[in-house]
Scaffold this active site. Sequence first.
Site, PDB file in Angstrom:
ATOM      1  N   ASN A  10       0.855  -1.193   0.000  1.00 18.47           N
ATOM      2  CA  ASN A  10       0.000   0.000   0.000  1.00 18.47           C
ATOM      3  C   ASN A  10       0.894   1.247   0.000  1.00 18.47           C
ATOM      4  O   ASN A  10       1.679   1.450   0.932  1.00 18.47           O
ATOM      5  CB  ASN A  10      -0.900  -0.041   1.241  1.00 18.47           C
ATOM      6  CG  ASN A  10      -1.827   1.147   1.305  1.00 18.47           C
ATOM      7  OD1 ASN A  10      -1.421   2.273   1.052  1.00 18.47           O
ATOM      8  ND2 ASN A  10      -3.071   0.917   1.653  1.00 18.47           N
ATOM      9  N   ASP A  12      -0.114   4.473  -0.125  1.00 21.26           N
ATOM     10  CA  ASP A  12      -0.794   5.716   0.274  1.00 21.26           C
ATOM     11  C   ASP A  12       0.124   6.667   1.058  1.00 21.26           C
ATOM     12  O   ASP A  12       0.076   7.885   0.880  1.00 21.26           O
ATOM     13  CB  ASP A  12      -2.000   5.401   1.169  1.00 21.26           C
ATOM     14  CG  ASP A  12      -3.091   4.645   0.449  1.00 21.26           C
ATOM     15  OD1 ASP A  12      -3.052   4.556  -0.795  1.00 21.26           O
ATOM     16  OD2 ASP A  12      -4.000   4.131   1.131  1.00 21.26           O
ATOM     17  N   HIS A  13       0.955   6.081   1.940  1.00 21.40           N
ATOM     18  CA  HIS A  13       1.756   6.953   2.810  1.00 21.40           C
ATOM     19  C   HIS A  13       2.883   7.659   2.069  1.00 21.40           C
ATOM     20  O   HIS A  13       3.416   8.651   2.566  1.00 21.40           O
ATOM     21  CB  HIS A  13       2.296   6.176   4.002  1.00 21.40           C
ATOM     22  CG  HIS A  13       1.203   5.816   4.964  1.00 21.40           C
ATOM     23  ND1 HIS A  13       0.393   6.758   5.541  1.00 21.40           N
ATOM     24  CD2 HIS A  13       0.769   4.623   5.405  1.00 21.40           C
ATOM     25  CE1 HIS A  13      -0.483   6.165   6.316  1.00 21.40           C
ATOM     26  NE2 HIS A  13      -0.288   4.862   6.248  1.00 21.40           N
ATOM     27  N   HIS A  46      -5.631   3.520  -1.852  1.00 22.58           N
ATOM     28  CA  HIS A  46      -6.970   3.880  -1.386  1.00 22.58           C
ATOM     29  C   HIS A  46      -7.244   5.331  -1.781  1.00 22.58           C
ATOM     30  O   HIS A  46      -6.679   6.253  -1.181  1.00 22.58           O
ATOM     31  CB  HIS A  46      -7.024   3.710   0.144  1.00 22.58           C
ATOM     32  CG  HIS A  46      -8.360   3.995   0.743  1.00 22.58           C
ATOM     33  ND1 HIS A  46      -8.578   3.933   2.102  1.00 22.58           N
ATOM     34  CD2 HIS A  46      -9.558   4.335   0.196  1.00 22.58           C
ATOM     35  CE1 HIS A  46      -9.839   4.228   2.352  1.00 22.58           C
ATOM     36  NE2 HIS A  46     -10.451   4.497   1.215  1.00 22.58           N
ATOM     37  N   ARG A  48      -9.301   8.141  -1.370  1.00 20.89           N
ATOM     38  CA  ARG A  48     -10.355   8.555  -0.437  1.00 20.89           C
ATOM     39  C   ARG A  48     -11.191   9.681  -1.030  1.00 20.89           C
ATOM     40  O   ARG A  48     -10.723  10.438  -1.875  1.00 20.89           O
ATOM     41  CB  ARG A  48      -9.732   9.043   0.872  1.00 20.89           C
ATOM     42  CG  ARG A  48      -9.316   7.903   1.779  1.00 20.89           C
ATOM     43  CD  ARG A  48      -8.773   8.448   3.092  1.00 20.89           C
ATOM     44  NE  ARG A  48      -8.662   7.385   4.063  1.00 20.89           N
ATOM     45  CZ  ARG A  48      -9.585   7.090   4.980  1.00 20.89           C
ATOM     46  NH1 ARG A  48     -10.691   7.804   5.079  1.00 20.89           N
ATOM     47  NH2 ARG A  48      -9.405   6.100   5.812  1.00 20.89           N
ATOM     48  N   ARG A  52      -7.002  12.678   0.595  1.00 18.04           N
ATOM     49  CA  ARG A  52      -5.980  13.134   1.551  1.00 18.04           C
ATOM     50  C   ARG A  52      -4.596  12.545   1.278  1.00 18.04           C
ATOM     51  O   ARG A  52      -3.607  13.084   1.712  1.00 18.04           O
ATOM     52  CB  ARG A  52      -6.401  12.845   2.986  1.00 18.04           C
ATOM     53  CG  ARG A  52      -6.326  11.395   3.361  1.00 18.04           C
ATOM     54  CD  ARG A  52      -6.495  11.233   4.840  1.00 18.04           C
ATOM     55  NE  ARG A  52      -7.878  11.391   5.247  1.00 18.04           N
ATOM     56  CZ  ARG A  52      -8.418  10.710   6.244  1.00 18.04           C
ATOM     57  NH1 ARG A  52      -7.693   9.870   6.939  1.00 18.04           N
ATOM     58  NH2 ARG A  52      -9.673  10.872   6.582  1.00 18.04           N
ATOM     59  N   GLU A  73      -8.471   0.282  -3.469  1.00 19.59           N
ATOM     60  CA  GLU A  73      -9.309   0.298  -2.265  1.00 19.59           C
ATOM     61  C   GLU A  73     -10.248   1.481  -2.372  1.00 19.59           C
ATOM     62  O   GLU A  73      -9.805   2.606  -2.648  1.00 19.59           O
ATOM     63  CB  GLU A  73      -8.367   0.518  -1.084  1.00 19.59           C
ATOM     64  CG  GLU A  73      -8.547  -0.444   0.051  1.00 19.59           C
ATOM     65  CD  GLU A  73      -7.598  -0.079   1.163  1.00 19.59           C
ATOM     66  OE1 GLU A  73      -6.463  -0.578   1.119  1.00 19.59           O
ATOM     67  OE2 GLU A  73      -7.977   0.709   2.037  1.00 19.59           O
ATOM     68  N   THR A 104      -8.691   3.325   8.017  1.00 22.83           N
ATOM     69  CA  THR A 104      -9.938   2.550   8.006  1.00 22.83           C
ATOM     70  C   THR A 104     -10.074   1.839   9.359  1.00 22.83           C
ATOM     71  O   THR A 104      -9.301   0.951   9.680  1.00 22.83           O
ATOM     72  CB  THR A 104      -9.890   1.504   6.865  1.00 22.83           C
ATOM     73  OG1 THR A 104      -9.337   2.130   5.716  1.00 22.83           O
ATOM     74  CG2 THR A 104     -11.266   0.982   6.554  1.00 22.83           C
ATOM     75  N   GLU A 154     -11.390  -9.335   2.494  1.00 25.31           N
ATOM     76  CA  GLU A 154     -10.125  -9.035   3.169  1.00 25.31           C
ATOM     77  C   GLU A 154     -10.441  -8.977   4.654  1.00 25.31           C
ATOM     78  O   GLU A 154     -11.282  -8.173   5.083  1.00 25.31           O
ATOM     79  CB  GLU A 154      -9.533  -7.700   2.689  1.00 25.31           C
ATOM     80  CG  GLU A 154      -8.197  -7.417   3.388  1.00 25.31           C
ATOM     81  CD  GLU A 154      -7.492  -6.169   2.886  1.00 25.31           C
ATOM     82  OE1 GLU A 154      -7.540  -5.883   1.662  1.00 25.31           O
ATOM     83  OE2 GLU A 154      -6.892  -5.468   3.729  1.00 25.31           O
ATOM     84  N   HIS A 193      -4.148  -4.802   7.594  1.00 24.25           N
ATOM     85  CA  HIS A 193      -4.264  -3.684   8.520  1.00 24.25           C
ATOM     86  C   HIS A 193      -3.330  -3.872   9.701  1.00 24.25           C
ATOM     87  O   HIS A 193      -3.446  -4.838  10.437  1.00 24.25           O
ATOM     88  CB  HIS A 193      -5.690  -3.436   9.025  1.00 24.25           C
ATOM     89  CG  HIS A 193      -5.934  -1.960   9.240  1.00 24.25           C
ATOM     90  ND1 HIS A 193      -5.426  -1.275  10.317  1.00 24.25           N
ATOM     91  CD2 HIS A 193      -6.567  -1.056   8.473  1.00 24.25           C
ATOM     92  CE1 HIS A 193      -5.771  -0.014  10.204  1.00 24.25           C
ATOM     93  NE2 HIS A 193      -6.451   0.160   9.090  1.00 24.25           N
TER      94      HIS A 193
HETATM   95  N1  PXP Z   1      -6.263  -3.119   4.095  1.00 28.60           N
HETATM   96  C1  PXP Z   1      -7.181  -2.138   4.140  1.00 28.60           C
HETATM   97  C2  PXP Z   1      -8.546  -2.440   3.663  1.00 28.60           C
HETATM   98  C3  PXP Z   1      -6.847  -0.848   4.608  1.00 28.60           C
HETATM   99  O1  PXP Z   1      -7.775   0.122   4.648  1.00 28.60           O
HETATM  100  C4  PXP Z   1      -5.525  -0.594   4.997  1.00 28.60           C
HETATM  101  C5  PXP Z   1      -5.134   0.782   5.456  1.00 28.60           C
HETATM  102  O2  PXP Z   1      -5.153   1.644   4.371  1.00 28.60           O
HETATM  103  C6  PXP Z   1      -4.601  -1.645   4.904  1.00 28.60           C
HETATM  104  C7  PXP Z   1      -4.994  -2.901   4.478  1.00 28.60           C
HETATM  105  C8  PXP Z   1      -3.161  -1.461   5.266  1.00 28.60           C
HETATM  106  O3  PXP Z   1      -3.057  -1.160   6.612  1.00 28.60           O
HETATM  107  P1  PXP Z   1      -1.668  -0.604   7.176  1.00 28.60           P
HETATM  108  O4  PXP Z   1      -1.419   0.691   6.485  1.00 28.60           O
HETATM  109  O5  PXP Z   1      -1.927  -0.474   8.636  1.00 28.60           O
HETATM  110  O6  PXP Z   1      -0.641  -1.660   6.845  1.00 28.60           O
END
Ligand code: PXP
Length: 243
Positions: A10, A12-13, A46, A48, A52, A73, A104, A154, A193
């Site tokens: 992921n 996003d960060h 994701h 959003r 953001r 996502e 989330t 998931e 997550h």
């Molecule tokens: N799965 C879903 C559905 C999520 O919303 C997130 C967070 O964006 C993740 C996995 C990944 O979580 P983390 O960033 O805590 O590894």
Amino acid sequence: MTEPMRLSVNIDHVATLRNARGGSFPDPVEAARIAMAAGADGITMHLREDRRHVRDRDLERVATEVACRLNFEMAATEEMVGIAERLRPPACCIVPEKRQELTTEGGLDVLAAGPFLAEAVRRLAAKGTEVSIFIEADLRQIEAAARLGAQAIELHTGAYADATPSERPAHLKRLRAGAEAAAAHGLRCHAGHGLSYETVGPIAAMPQVVEVSIGHFLISQSVFEGLPAVVRRFKALIAEARP
Ligand code: PXP
């Protein structure tokens, strides 16, 4: 033999960091390329409602420029379903979304969801996208996801990942039962997550779980070790734990 487990990174960060200075660096698309070159099996983003972190253009660029299994996502809204119908990613994960939350917070309540969730699943599947729904490891939620026609779920691993080591076995028992129920209903099972080096192994040990989606720890740890090294270490930990 147990199916290999995919690691979906992921990114996003990376966009969160870029947005902090308002420029174009670091580029999440470049992060996607680097993660894939280091052995990741897919990329999760994701988009959003409030944009953001990743933005529409980031998603479009990864969908069109990066050779990866893109997992989009998204909340079940007309806007997001429209974007997915246009981009046709290989996979979508439908998540609940609240504007105020930091991330989330919980799984989607499929039982309480309105009729648009079923429509979203139908429309995305019609475009050839594998649709998963992000839910808690709750048997009624899993059954409801199967009834809706999702191909995958998931499982939310947040409570397990945040628990103390002594509390974790109880969470793992619940997640294992969820993974088994998913398989019994013909659903493919993903998980994610809060996962880290410390907590990914017991999830990878569940043969029904075929994908983990990891963001916050993976991108944060990259500050210290570099993204390719972190991807490689996660892949090794997964392979080690896989039955
Ligand atoms: N799965 C879903 C559905 C999520 O919303 C997130 C967070 O964006 C993740 C996995 C990944 O979580 P983390 O960033 O805590 O590894």
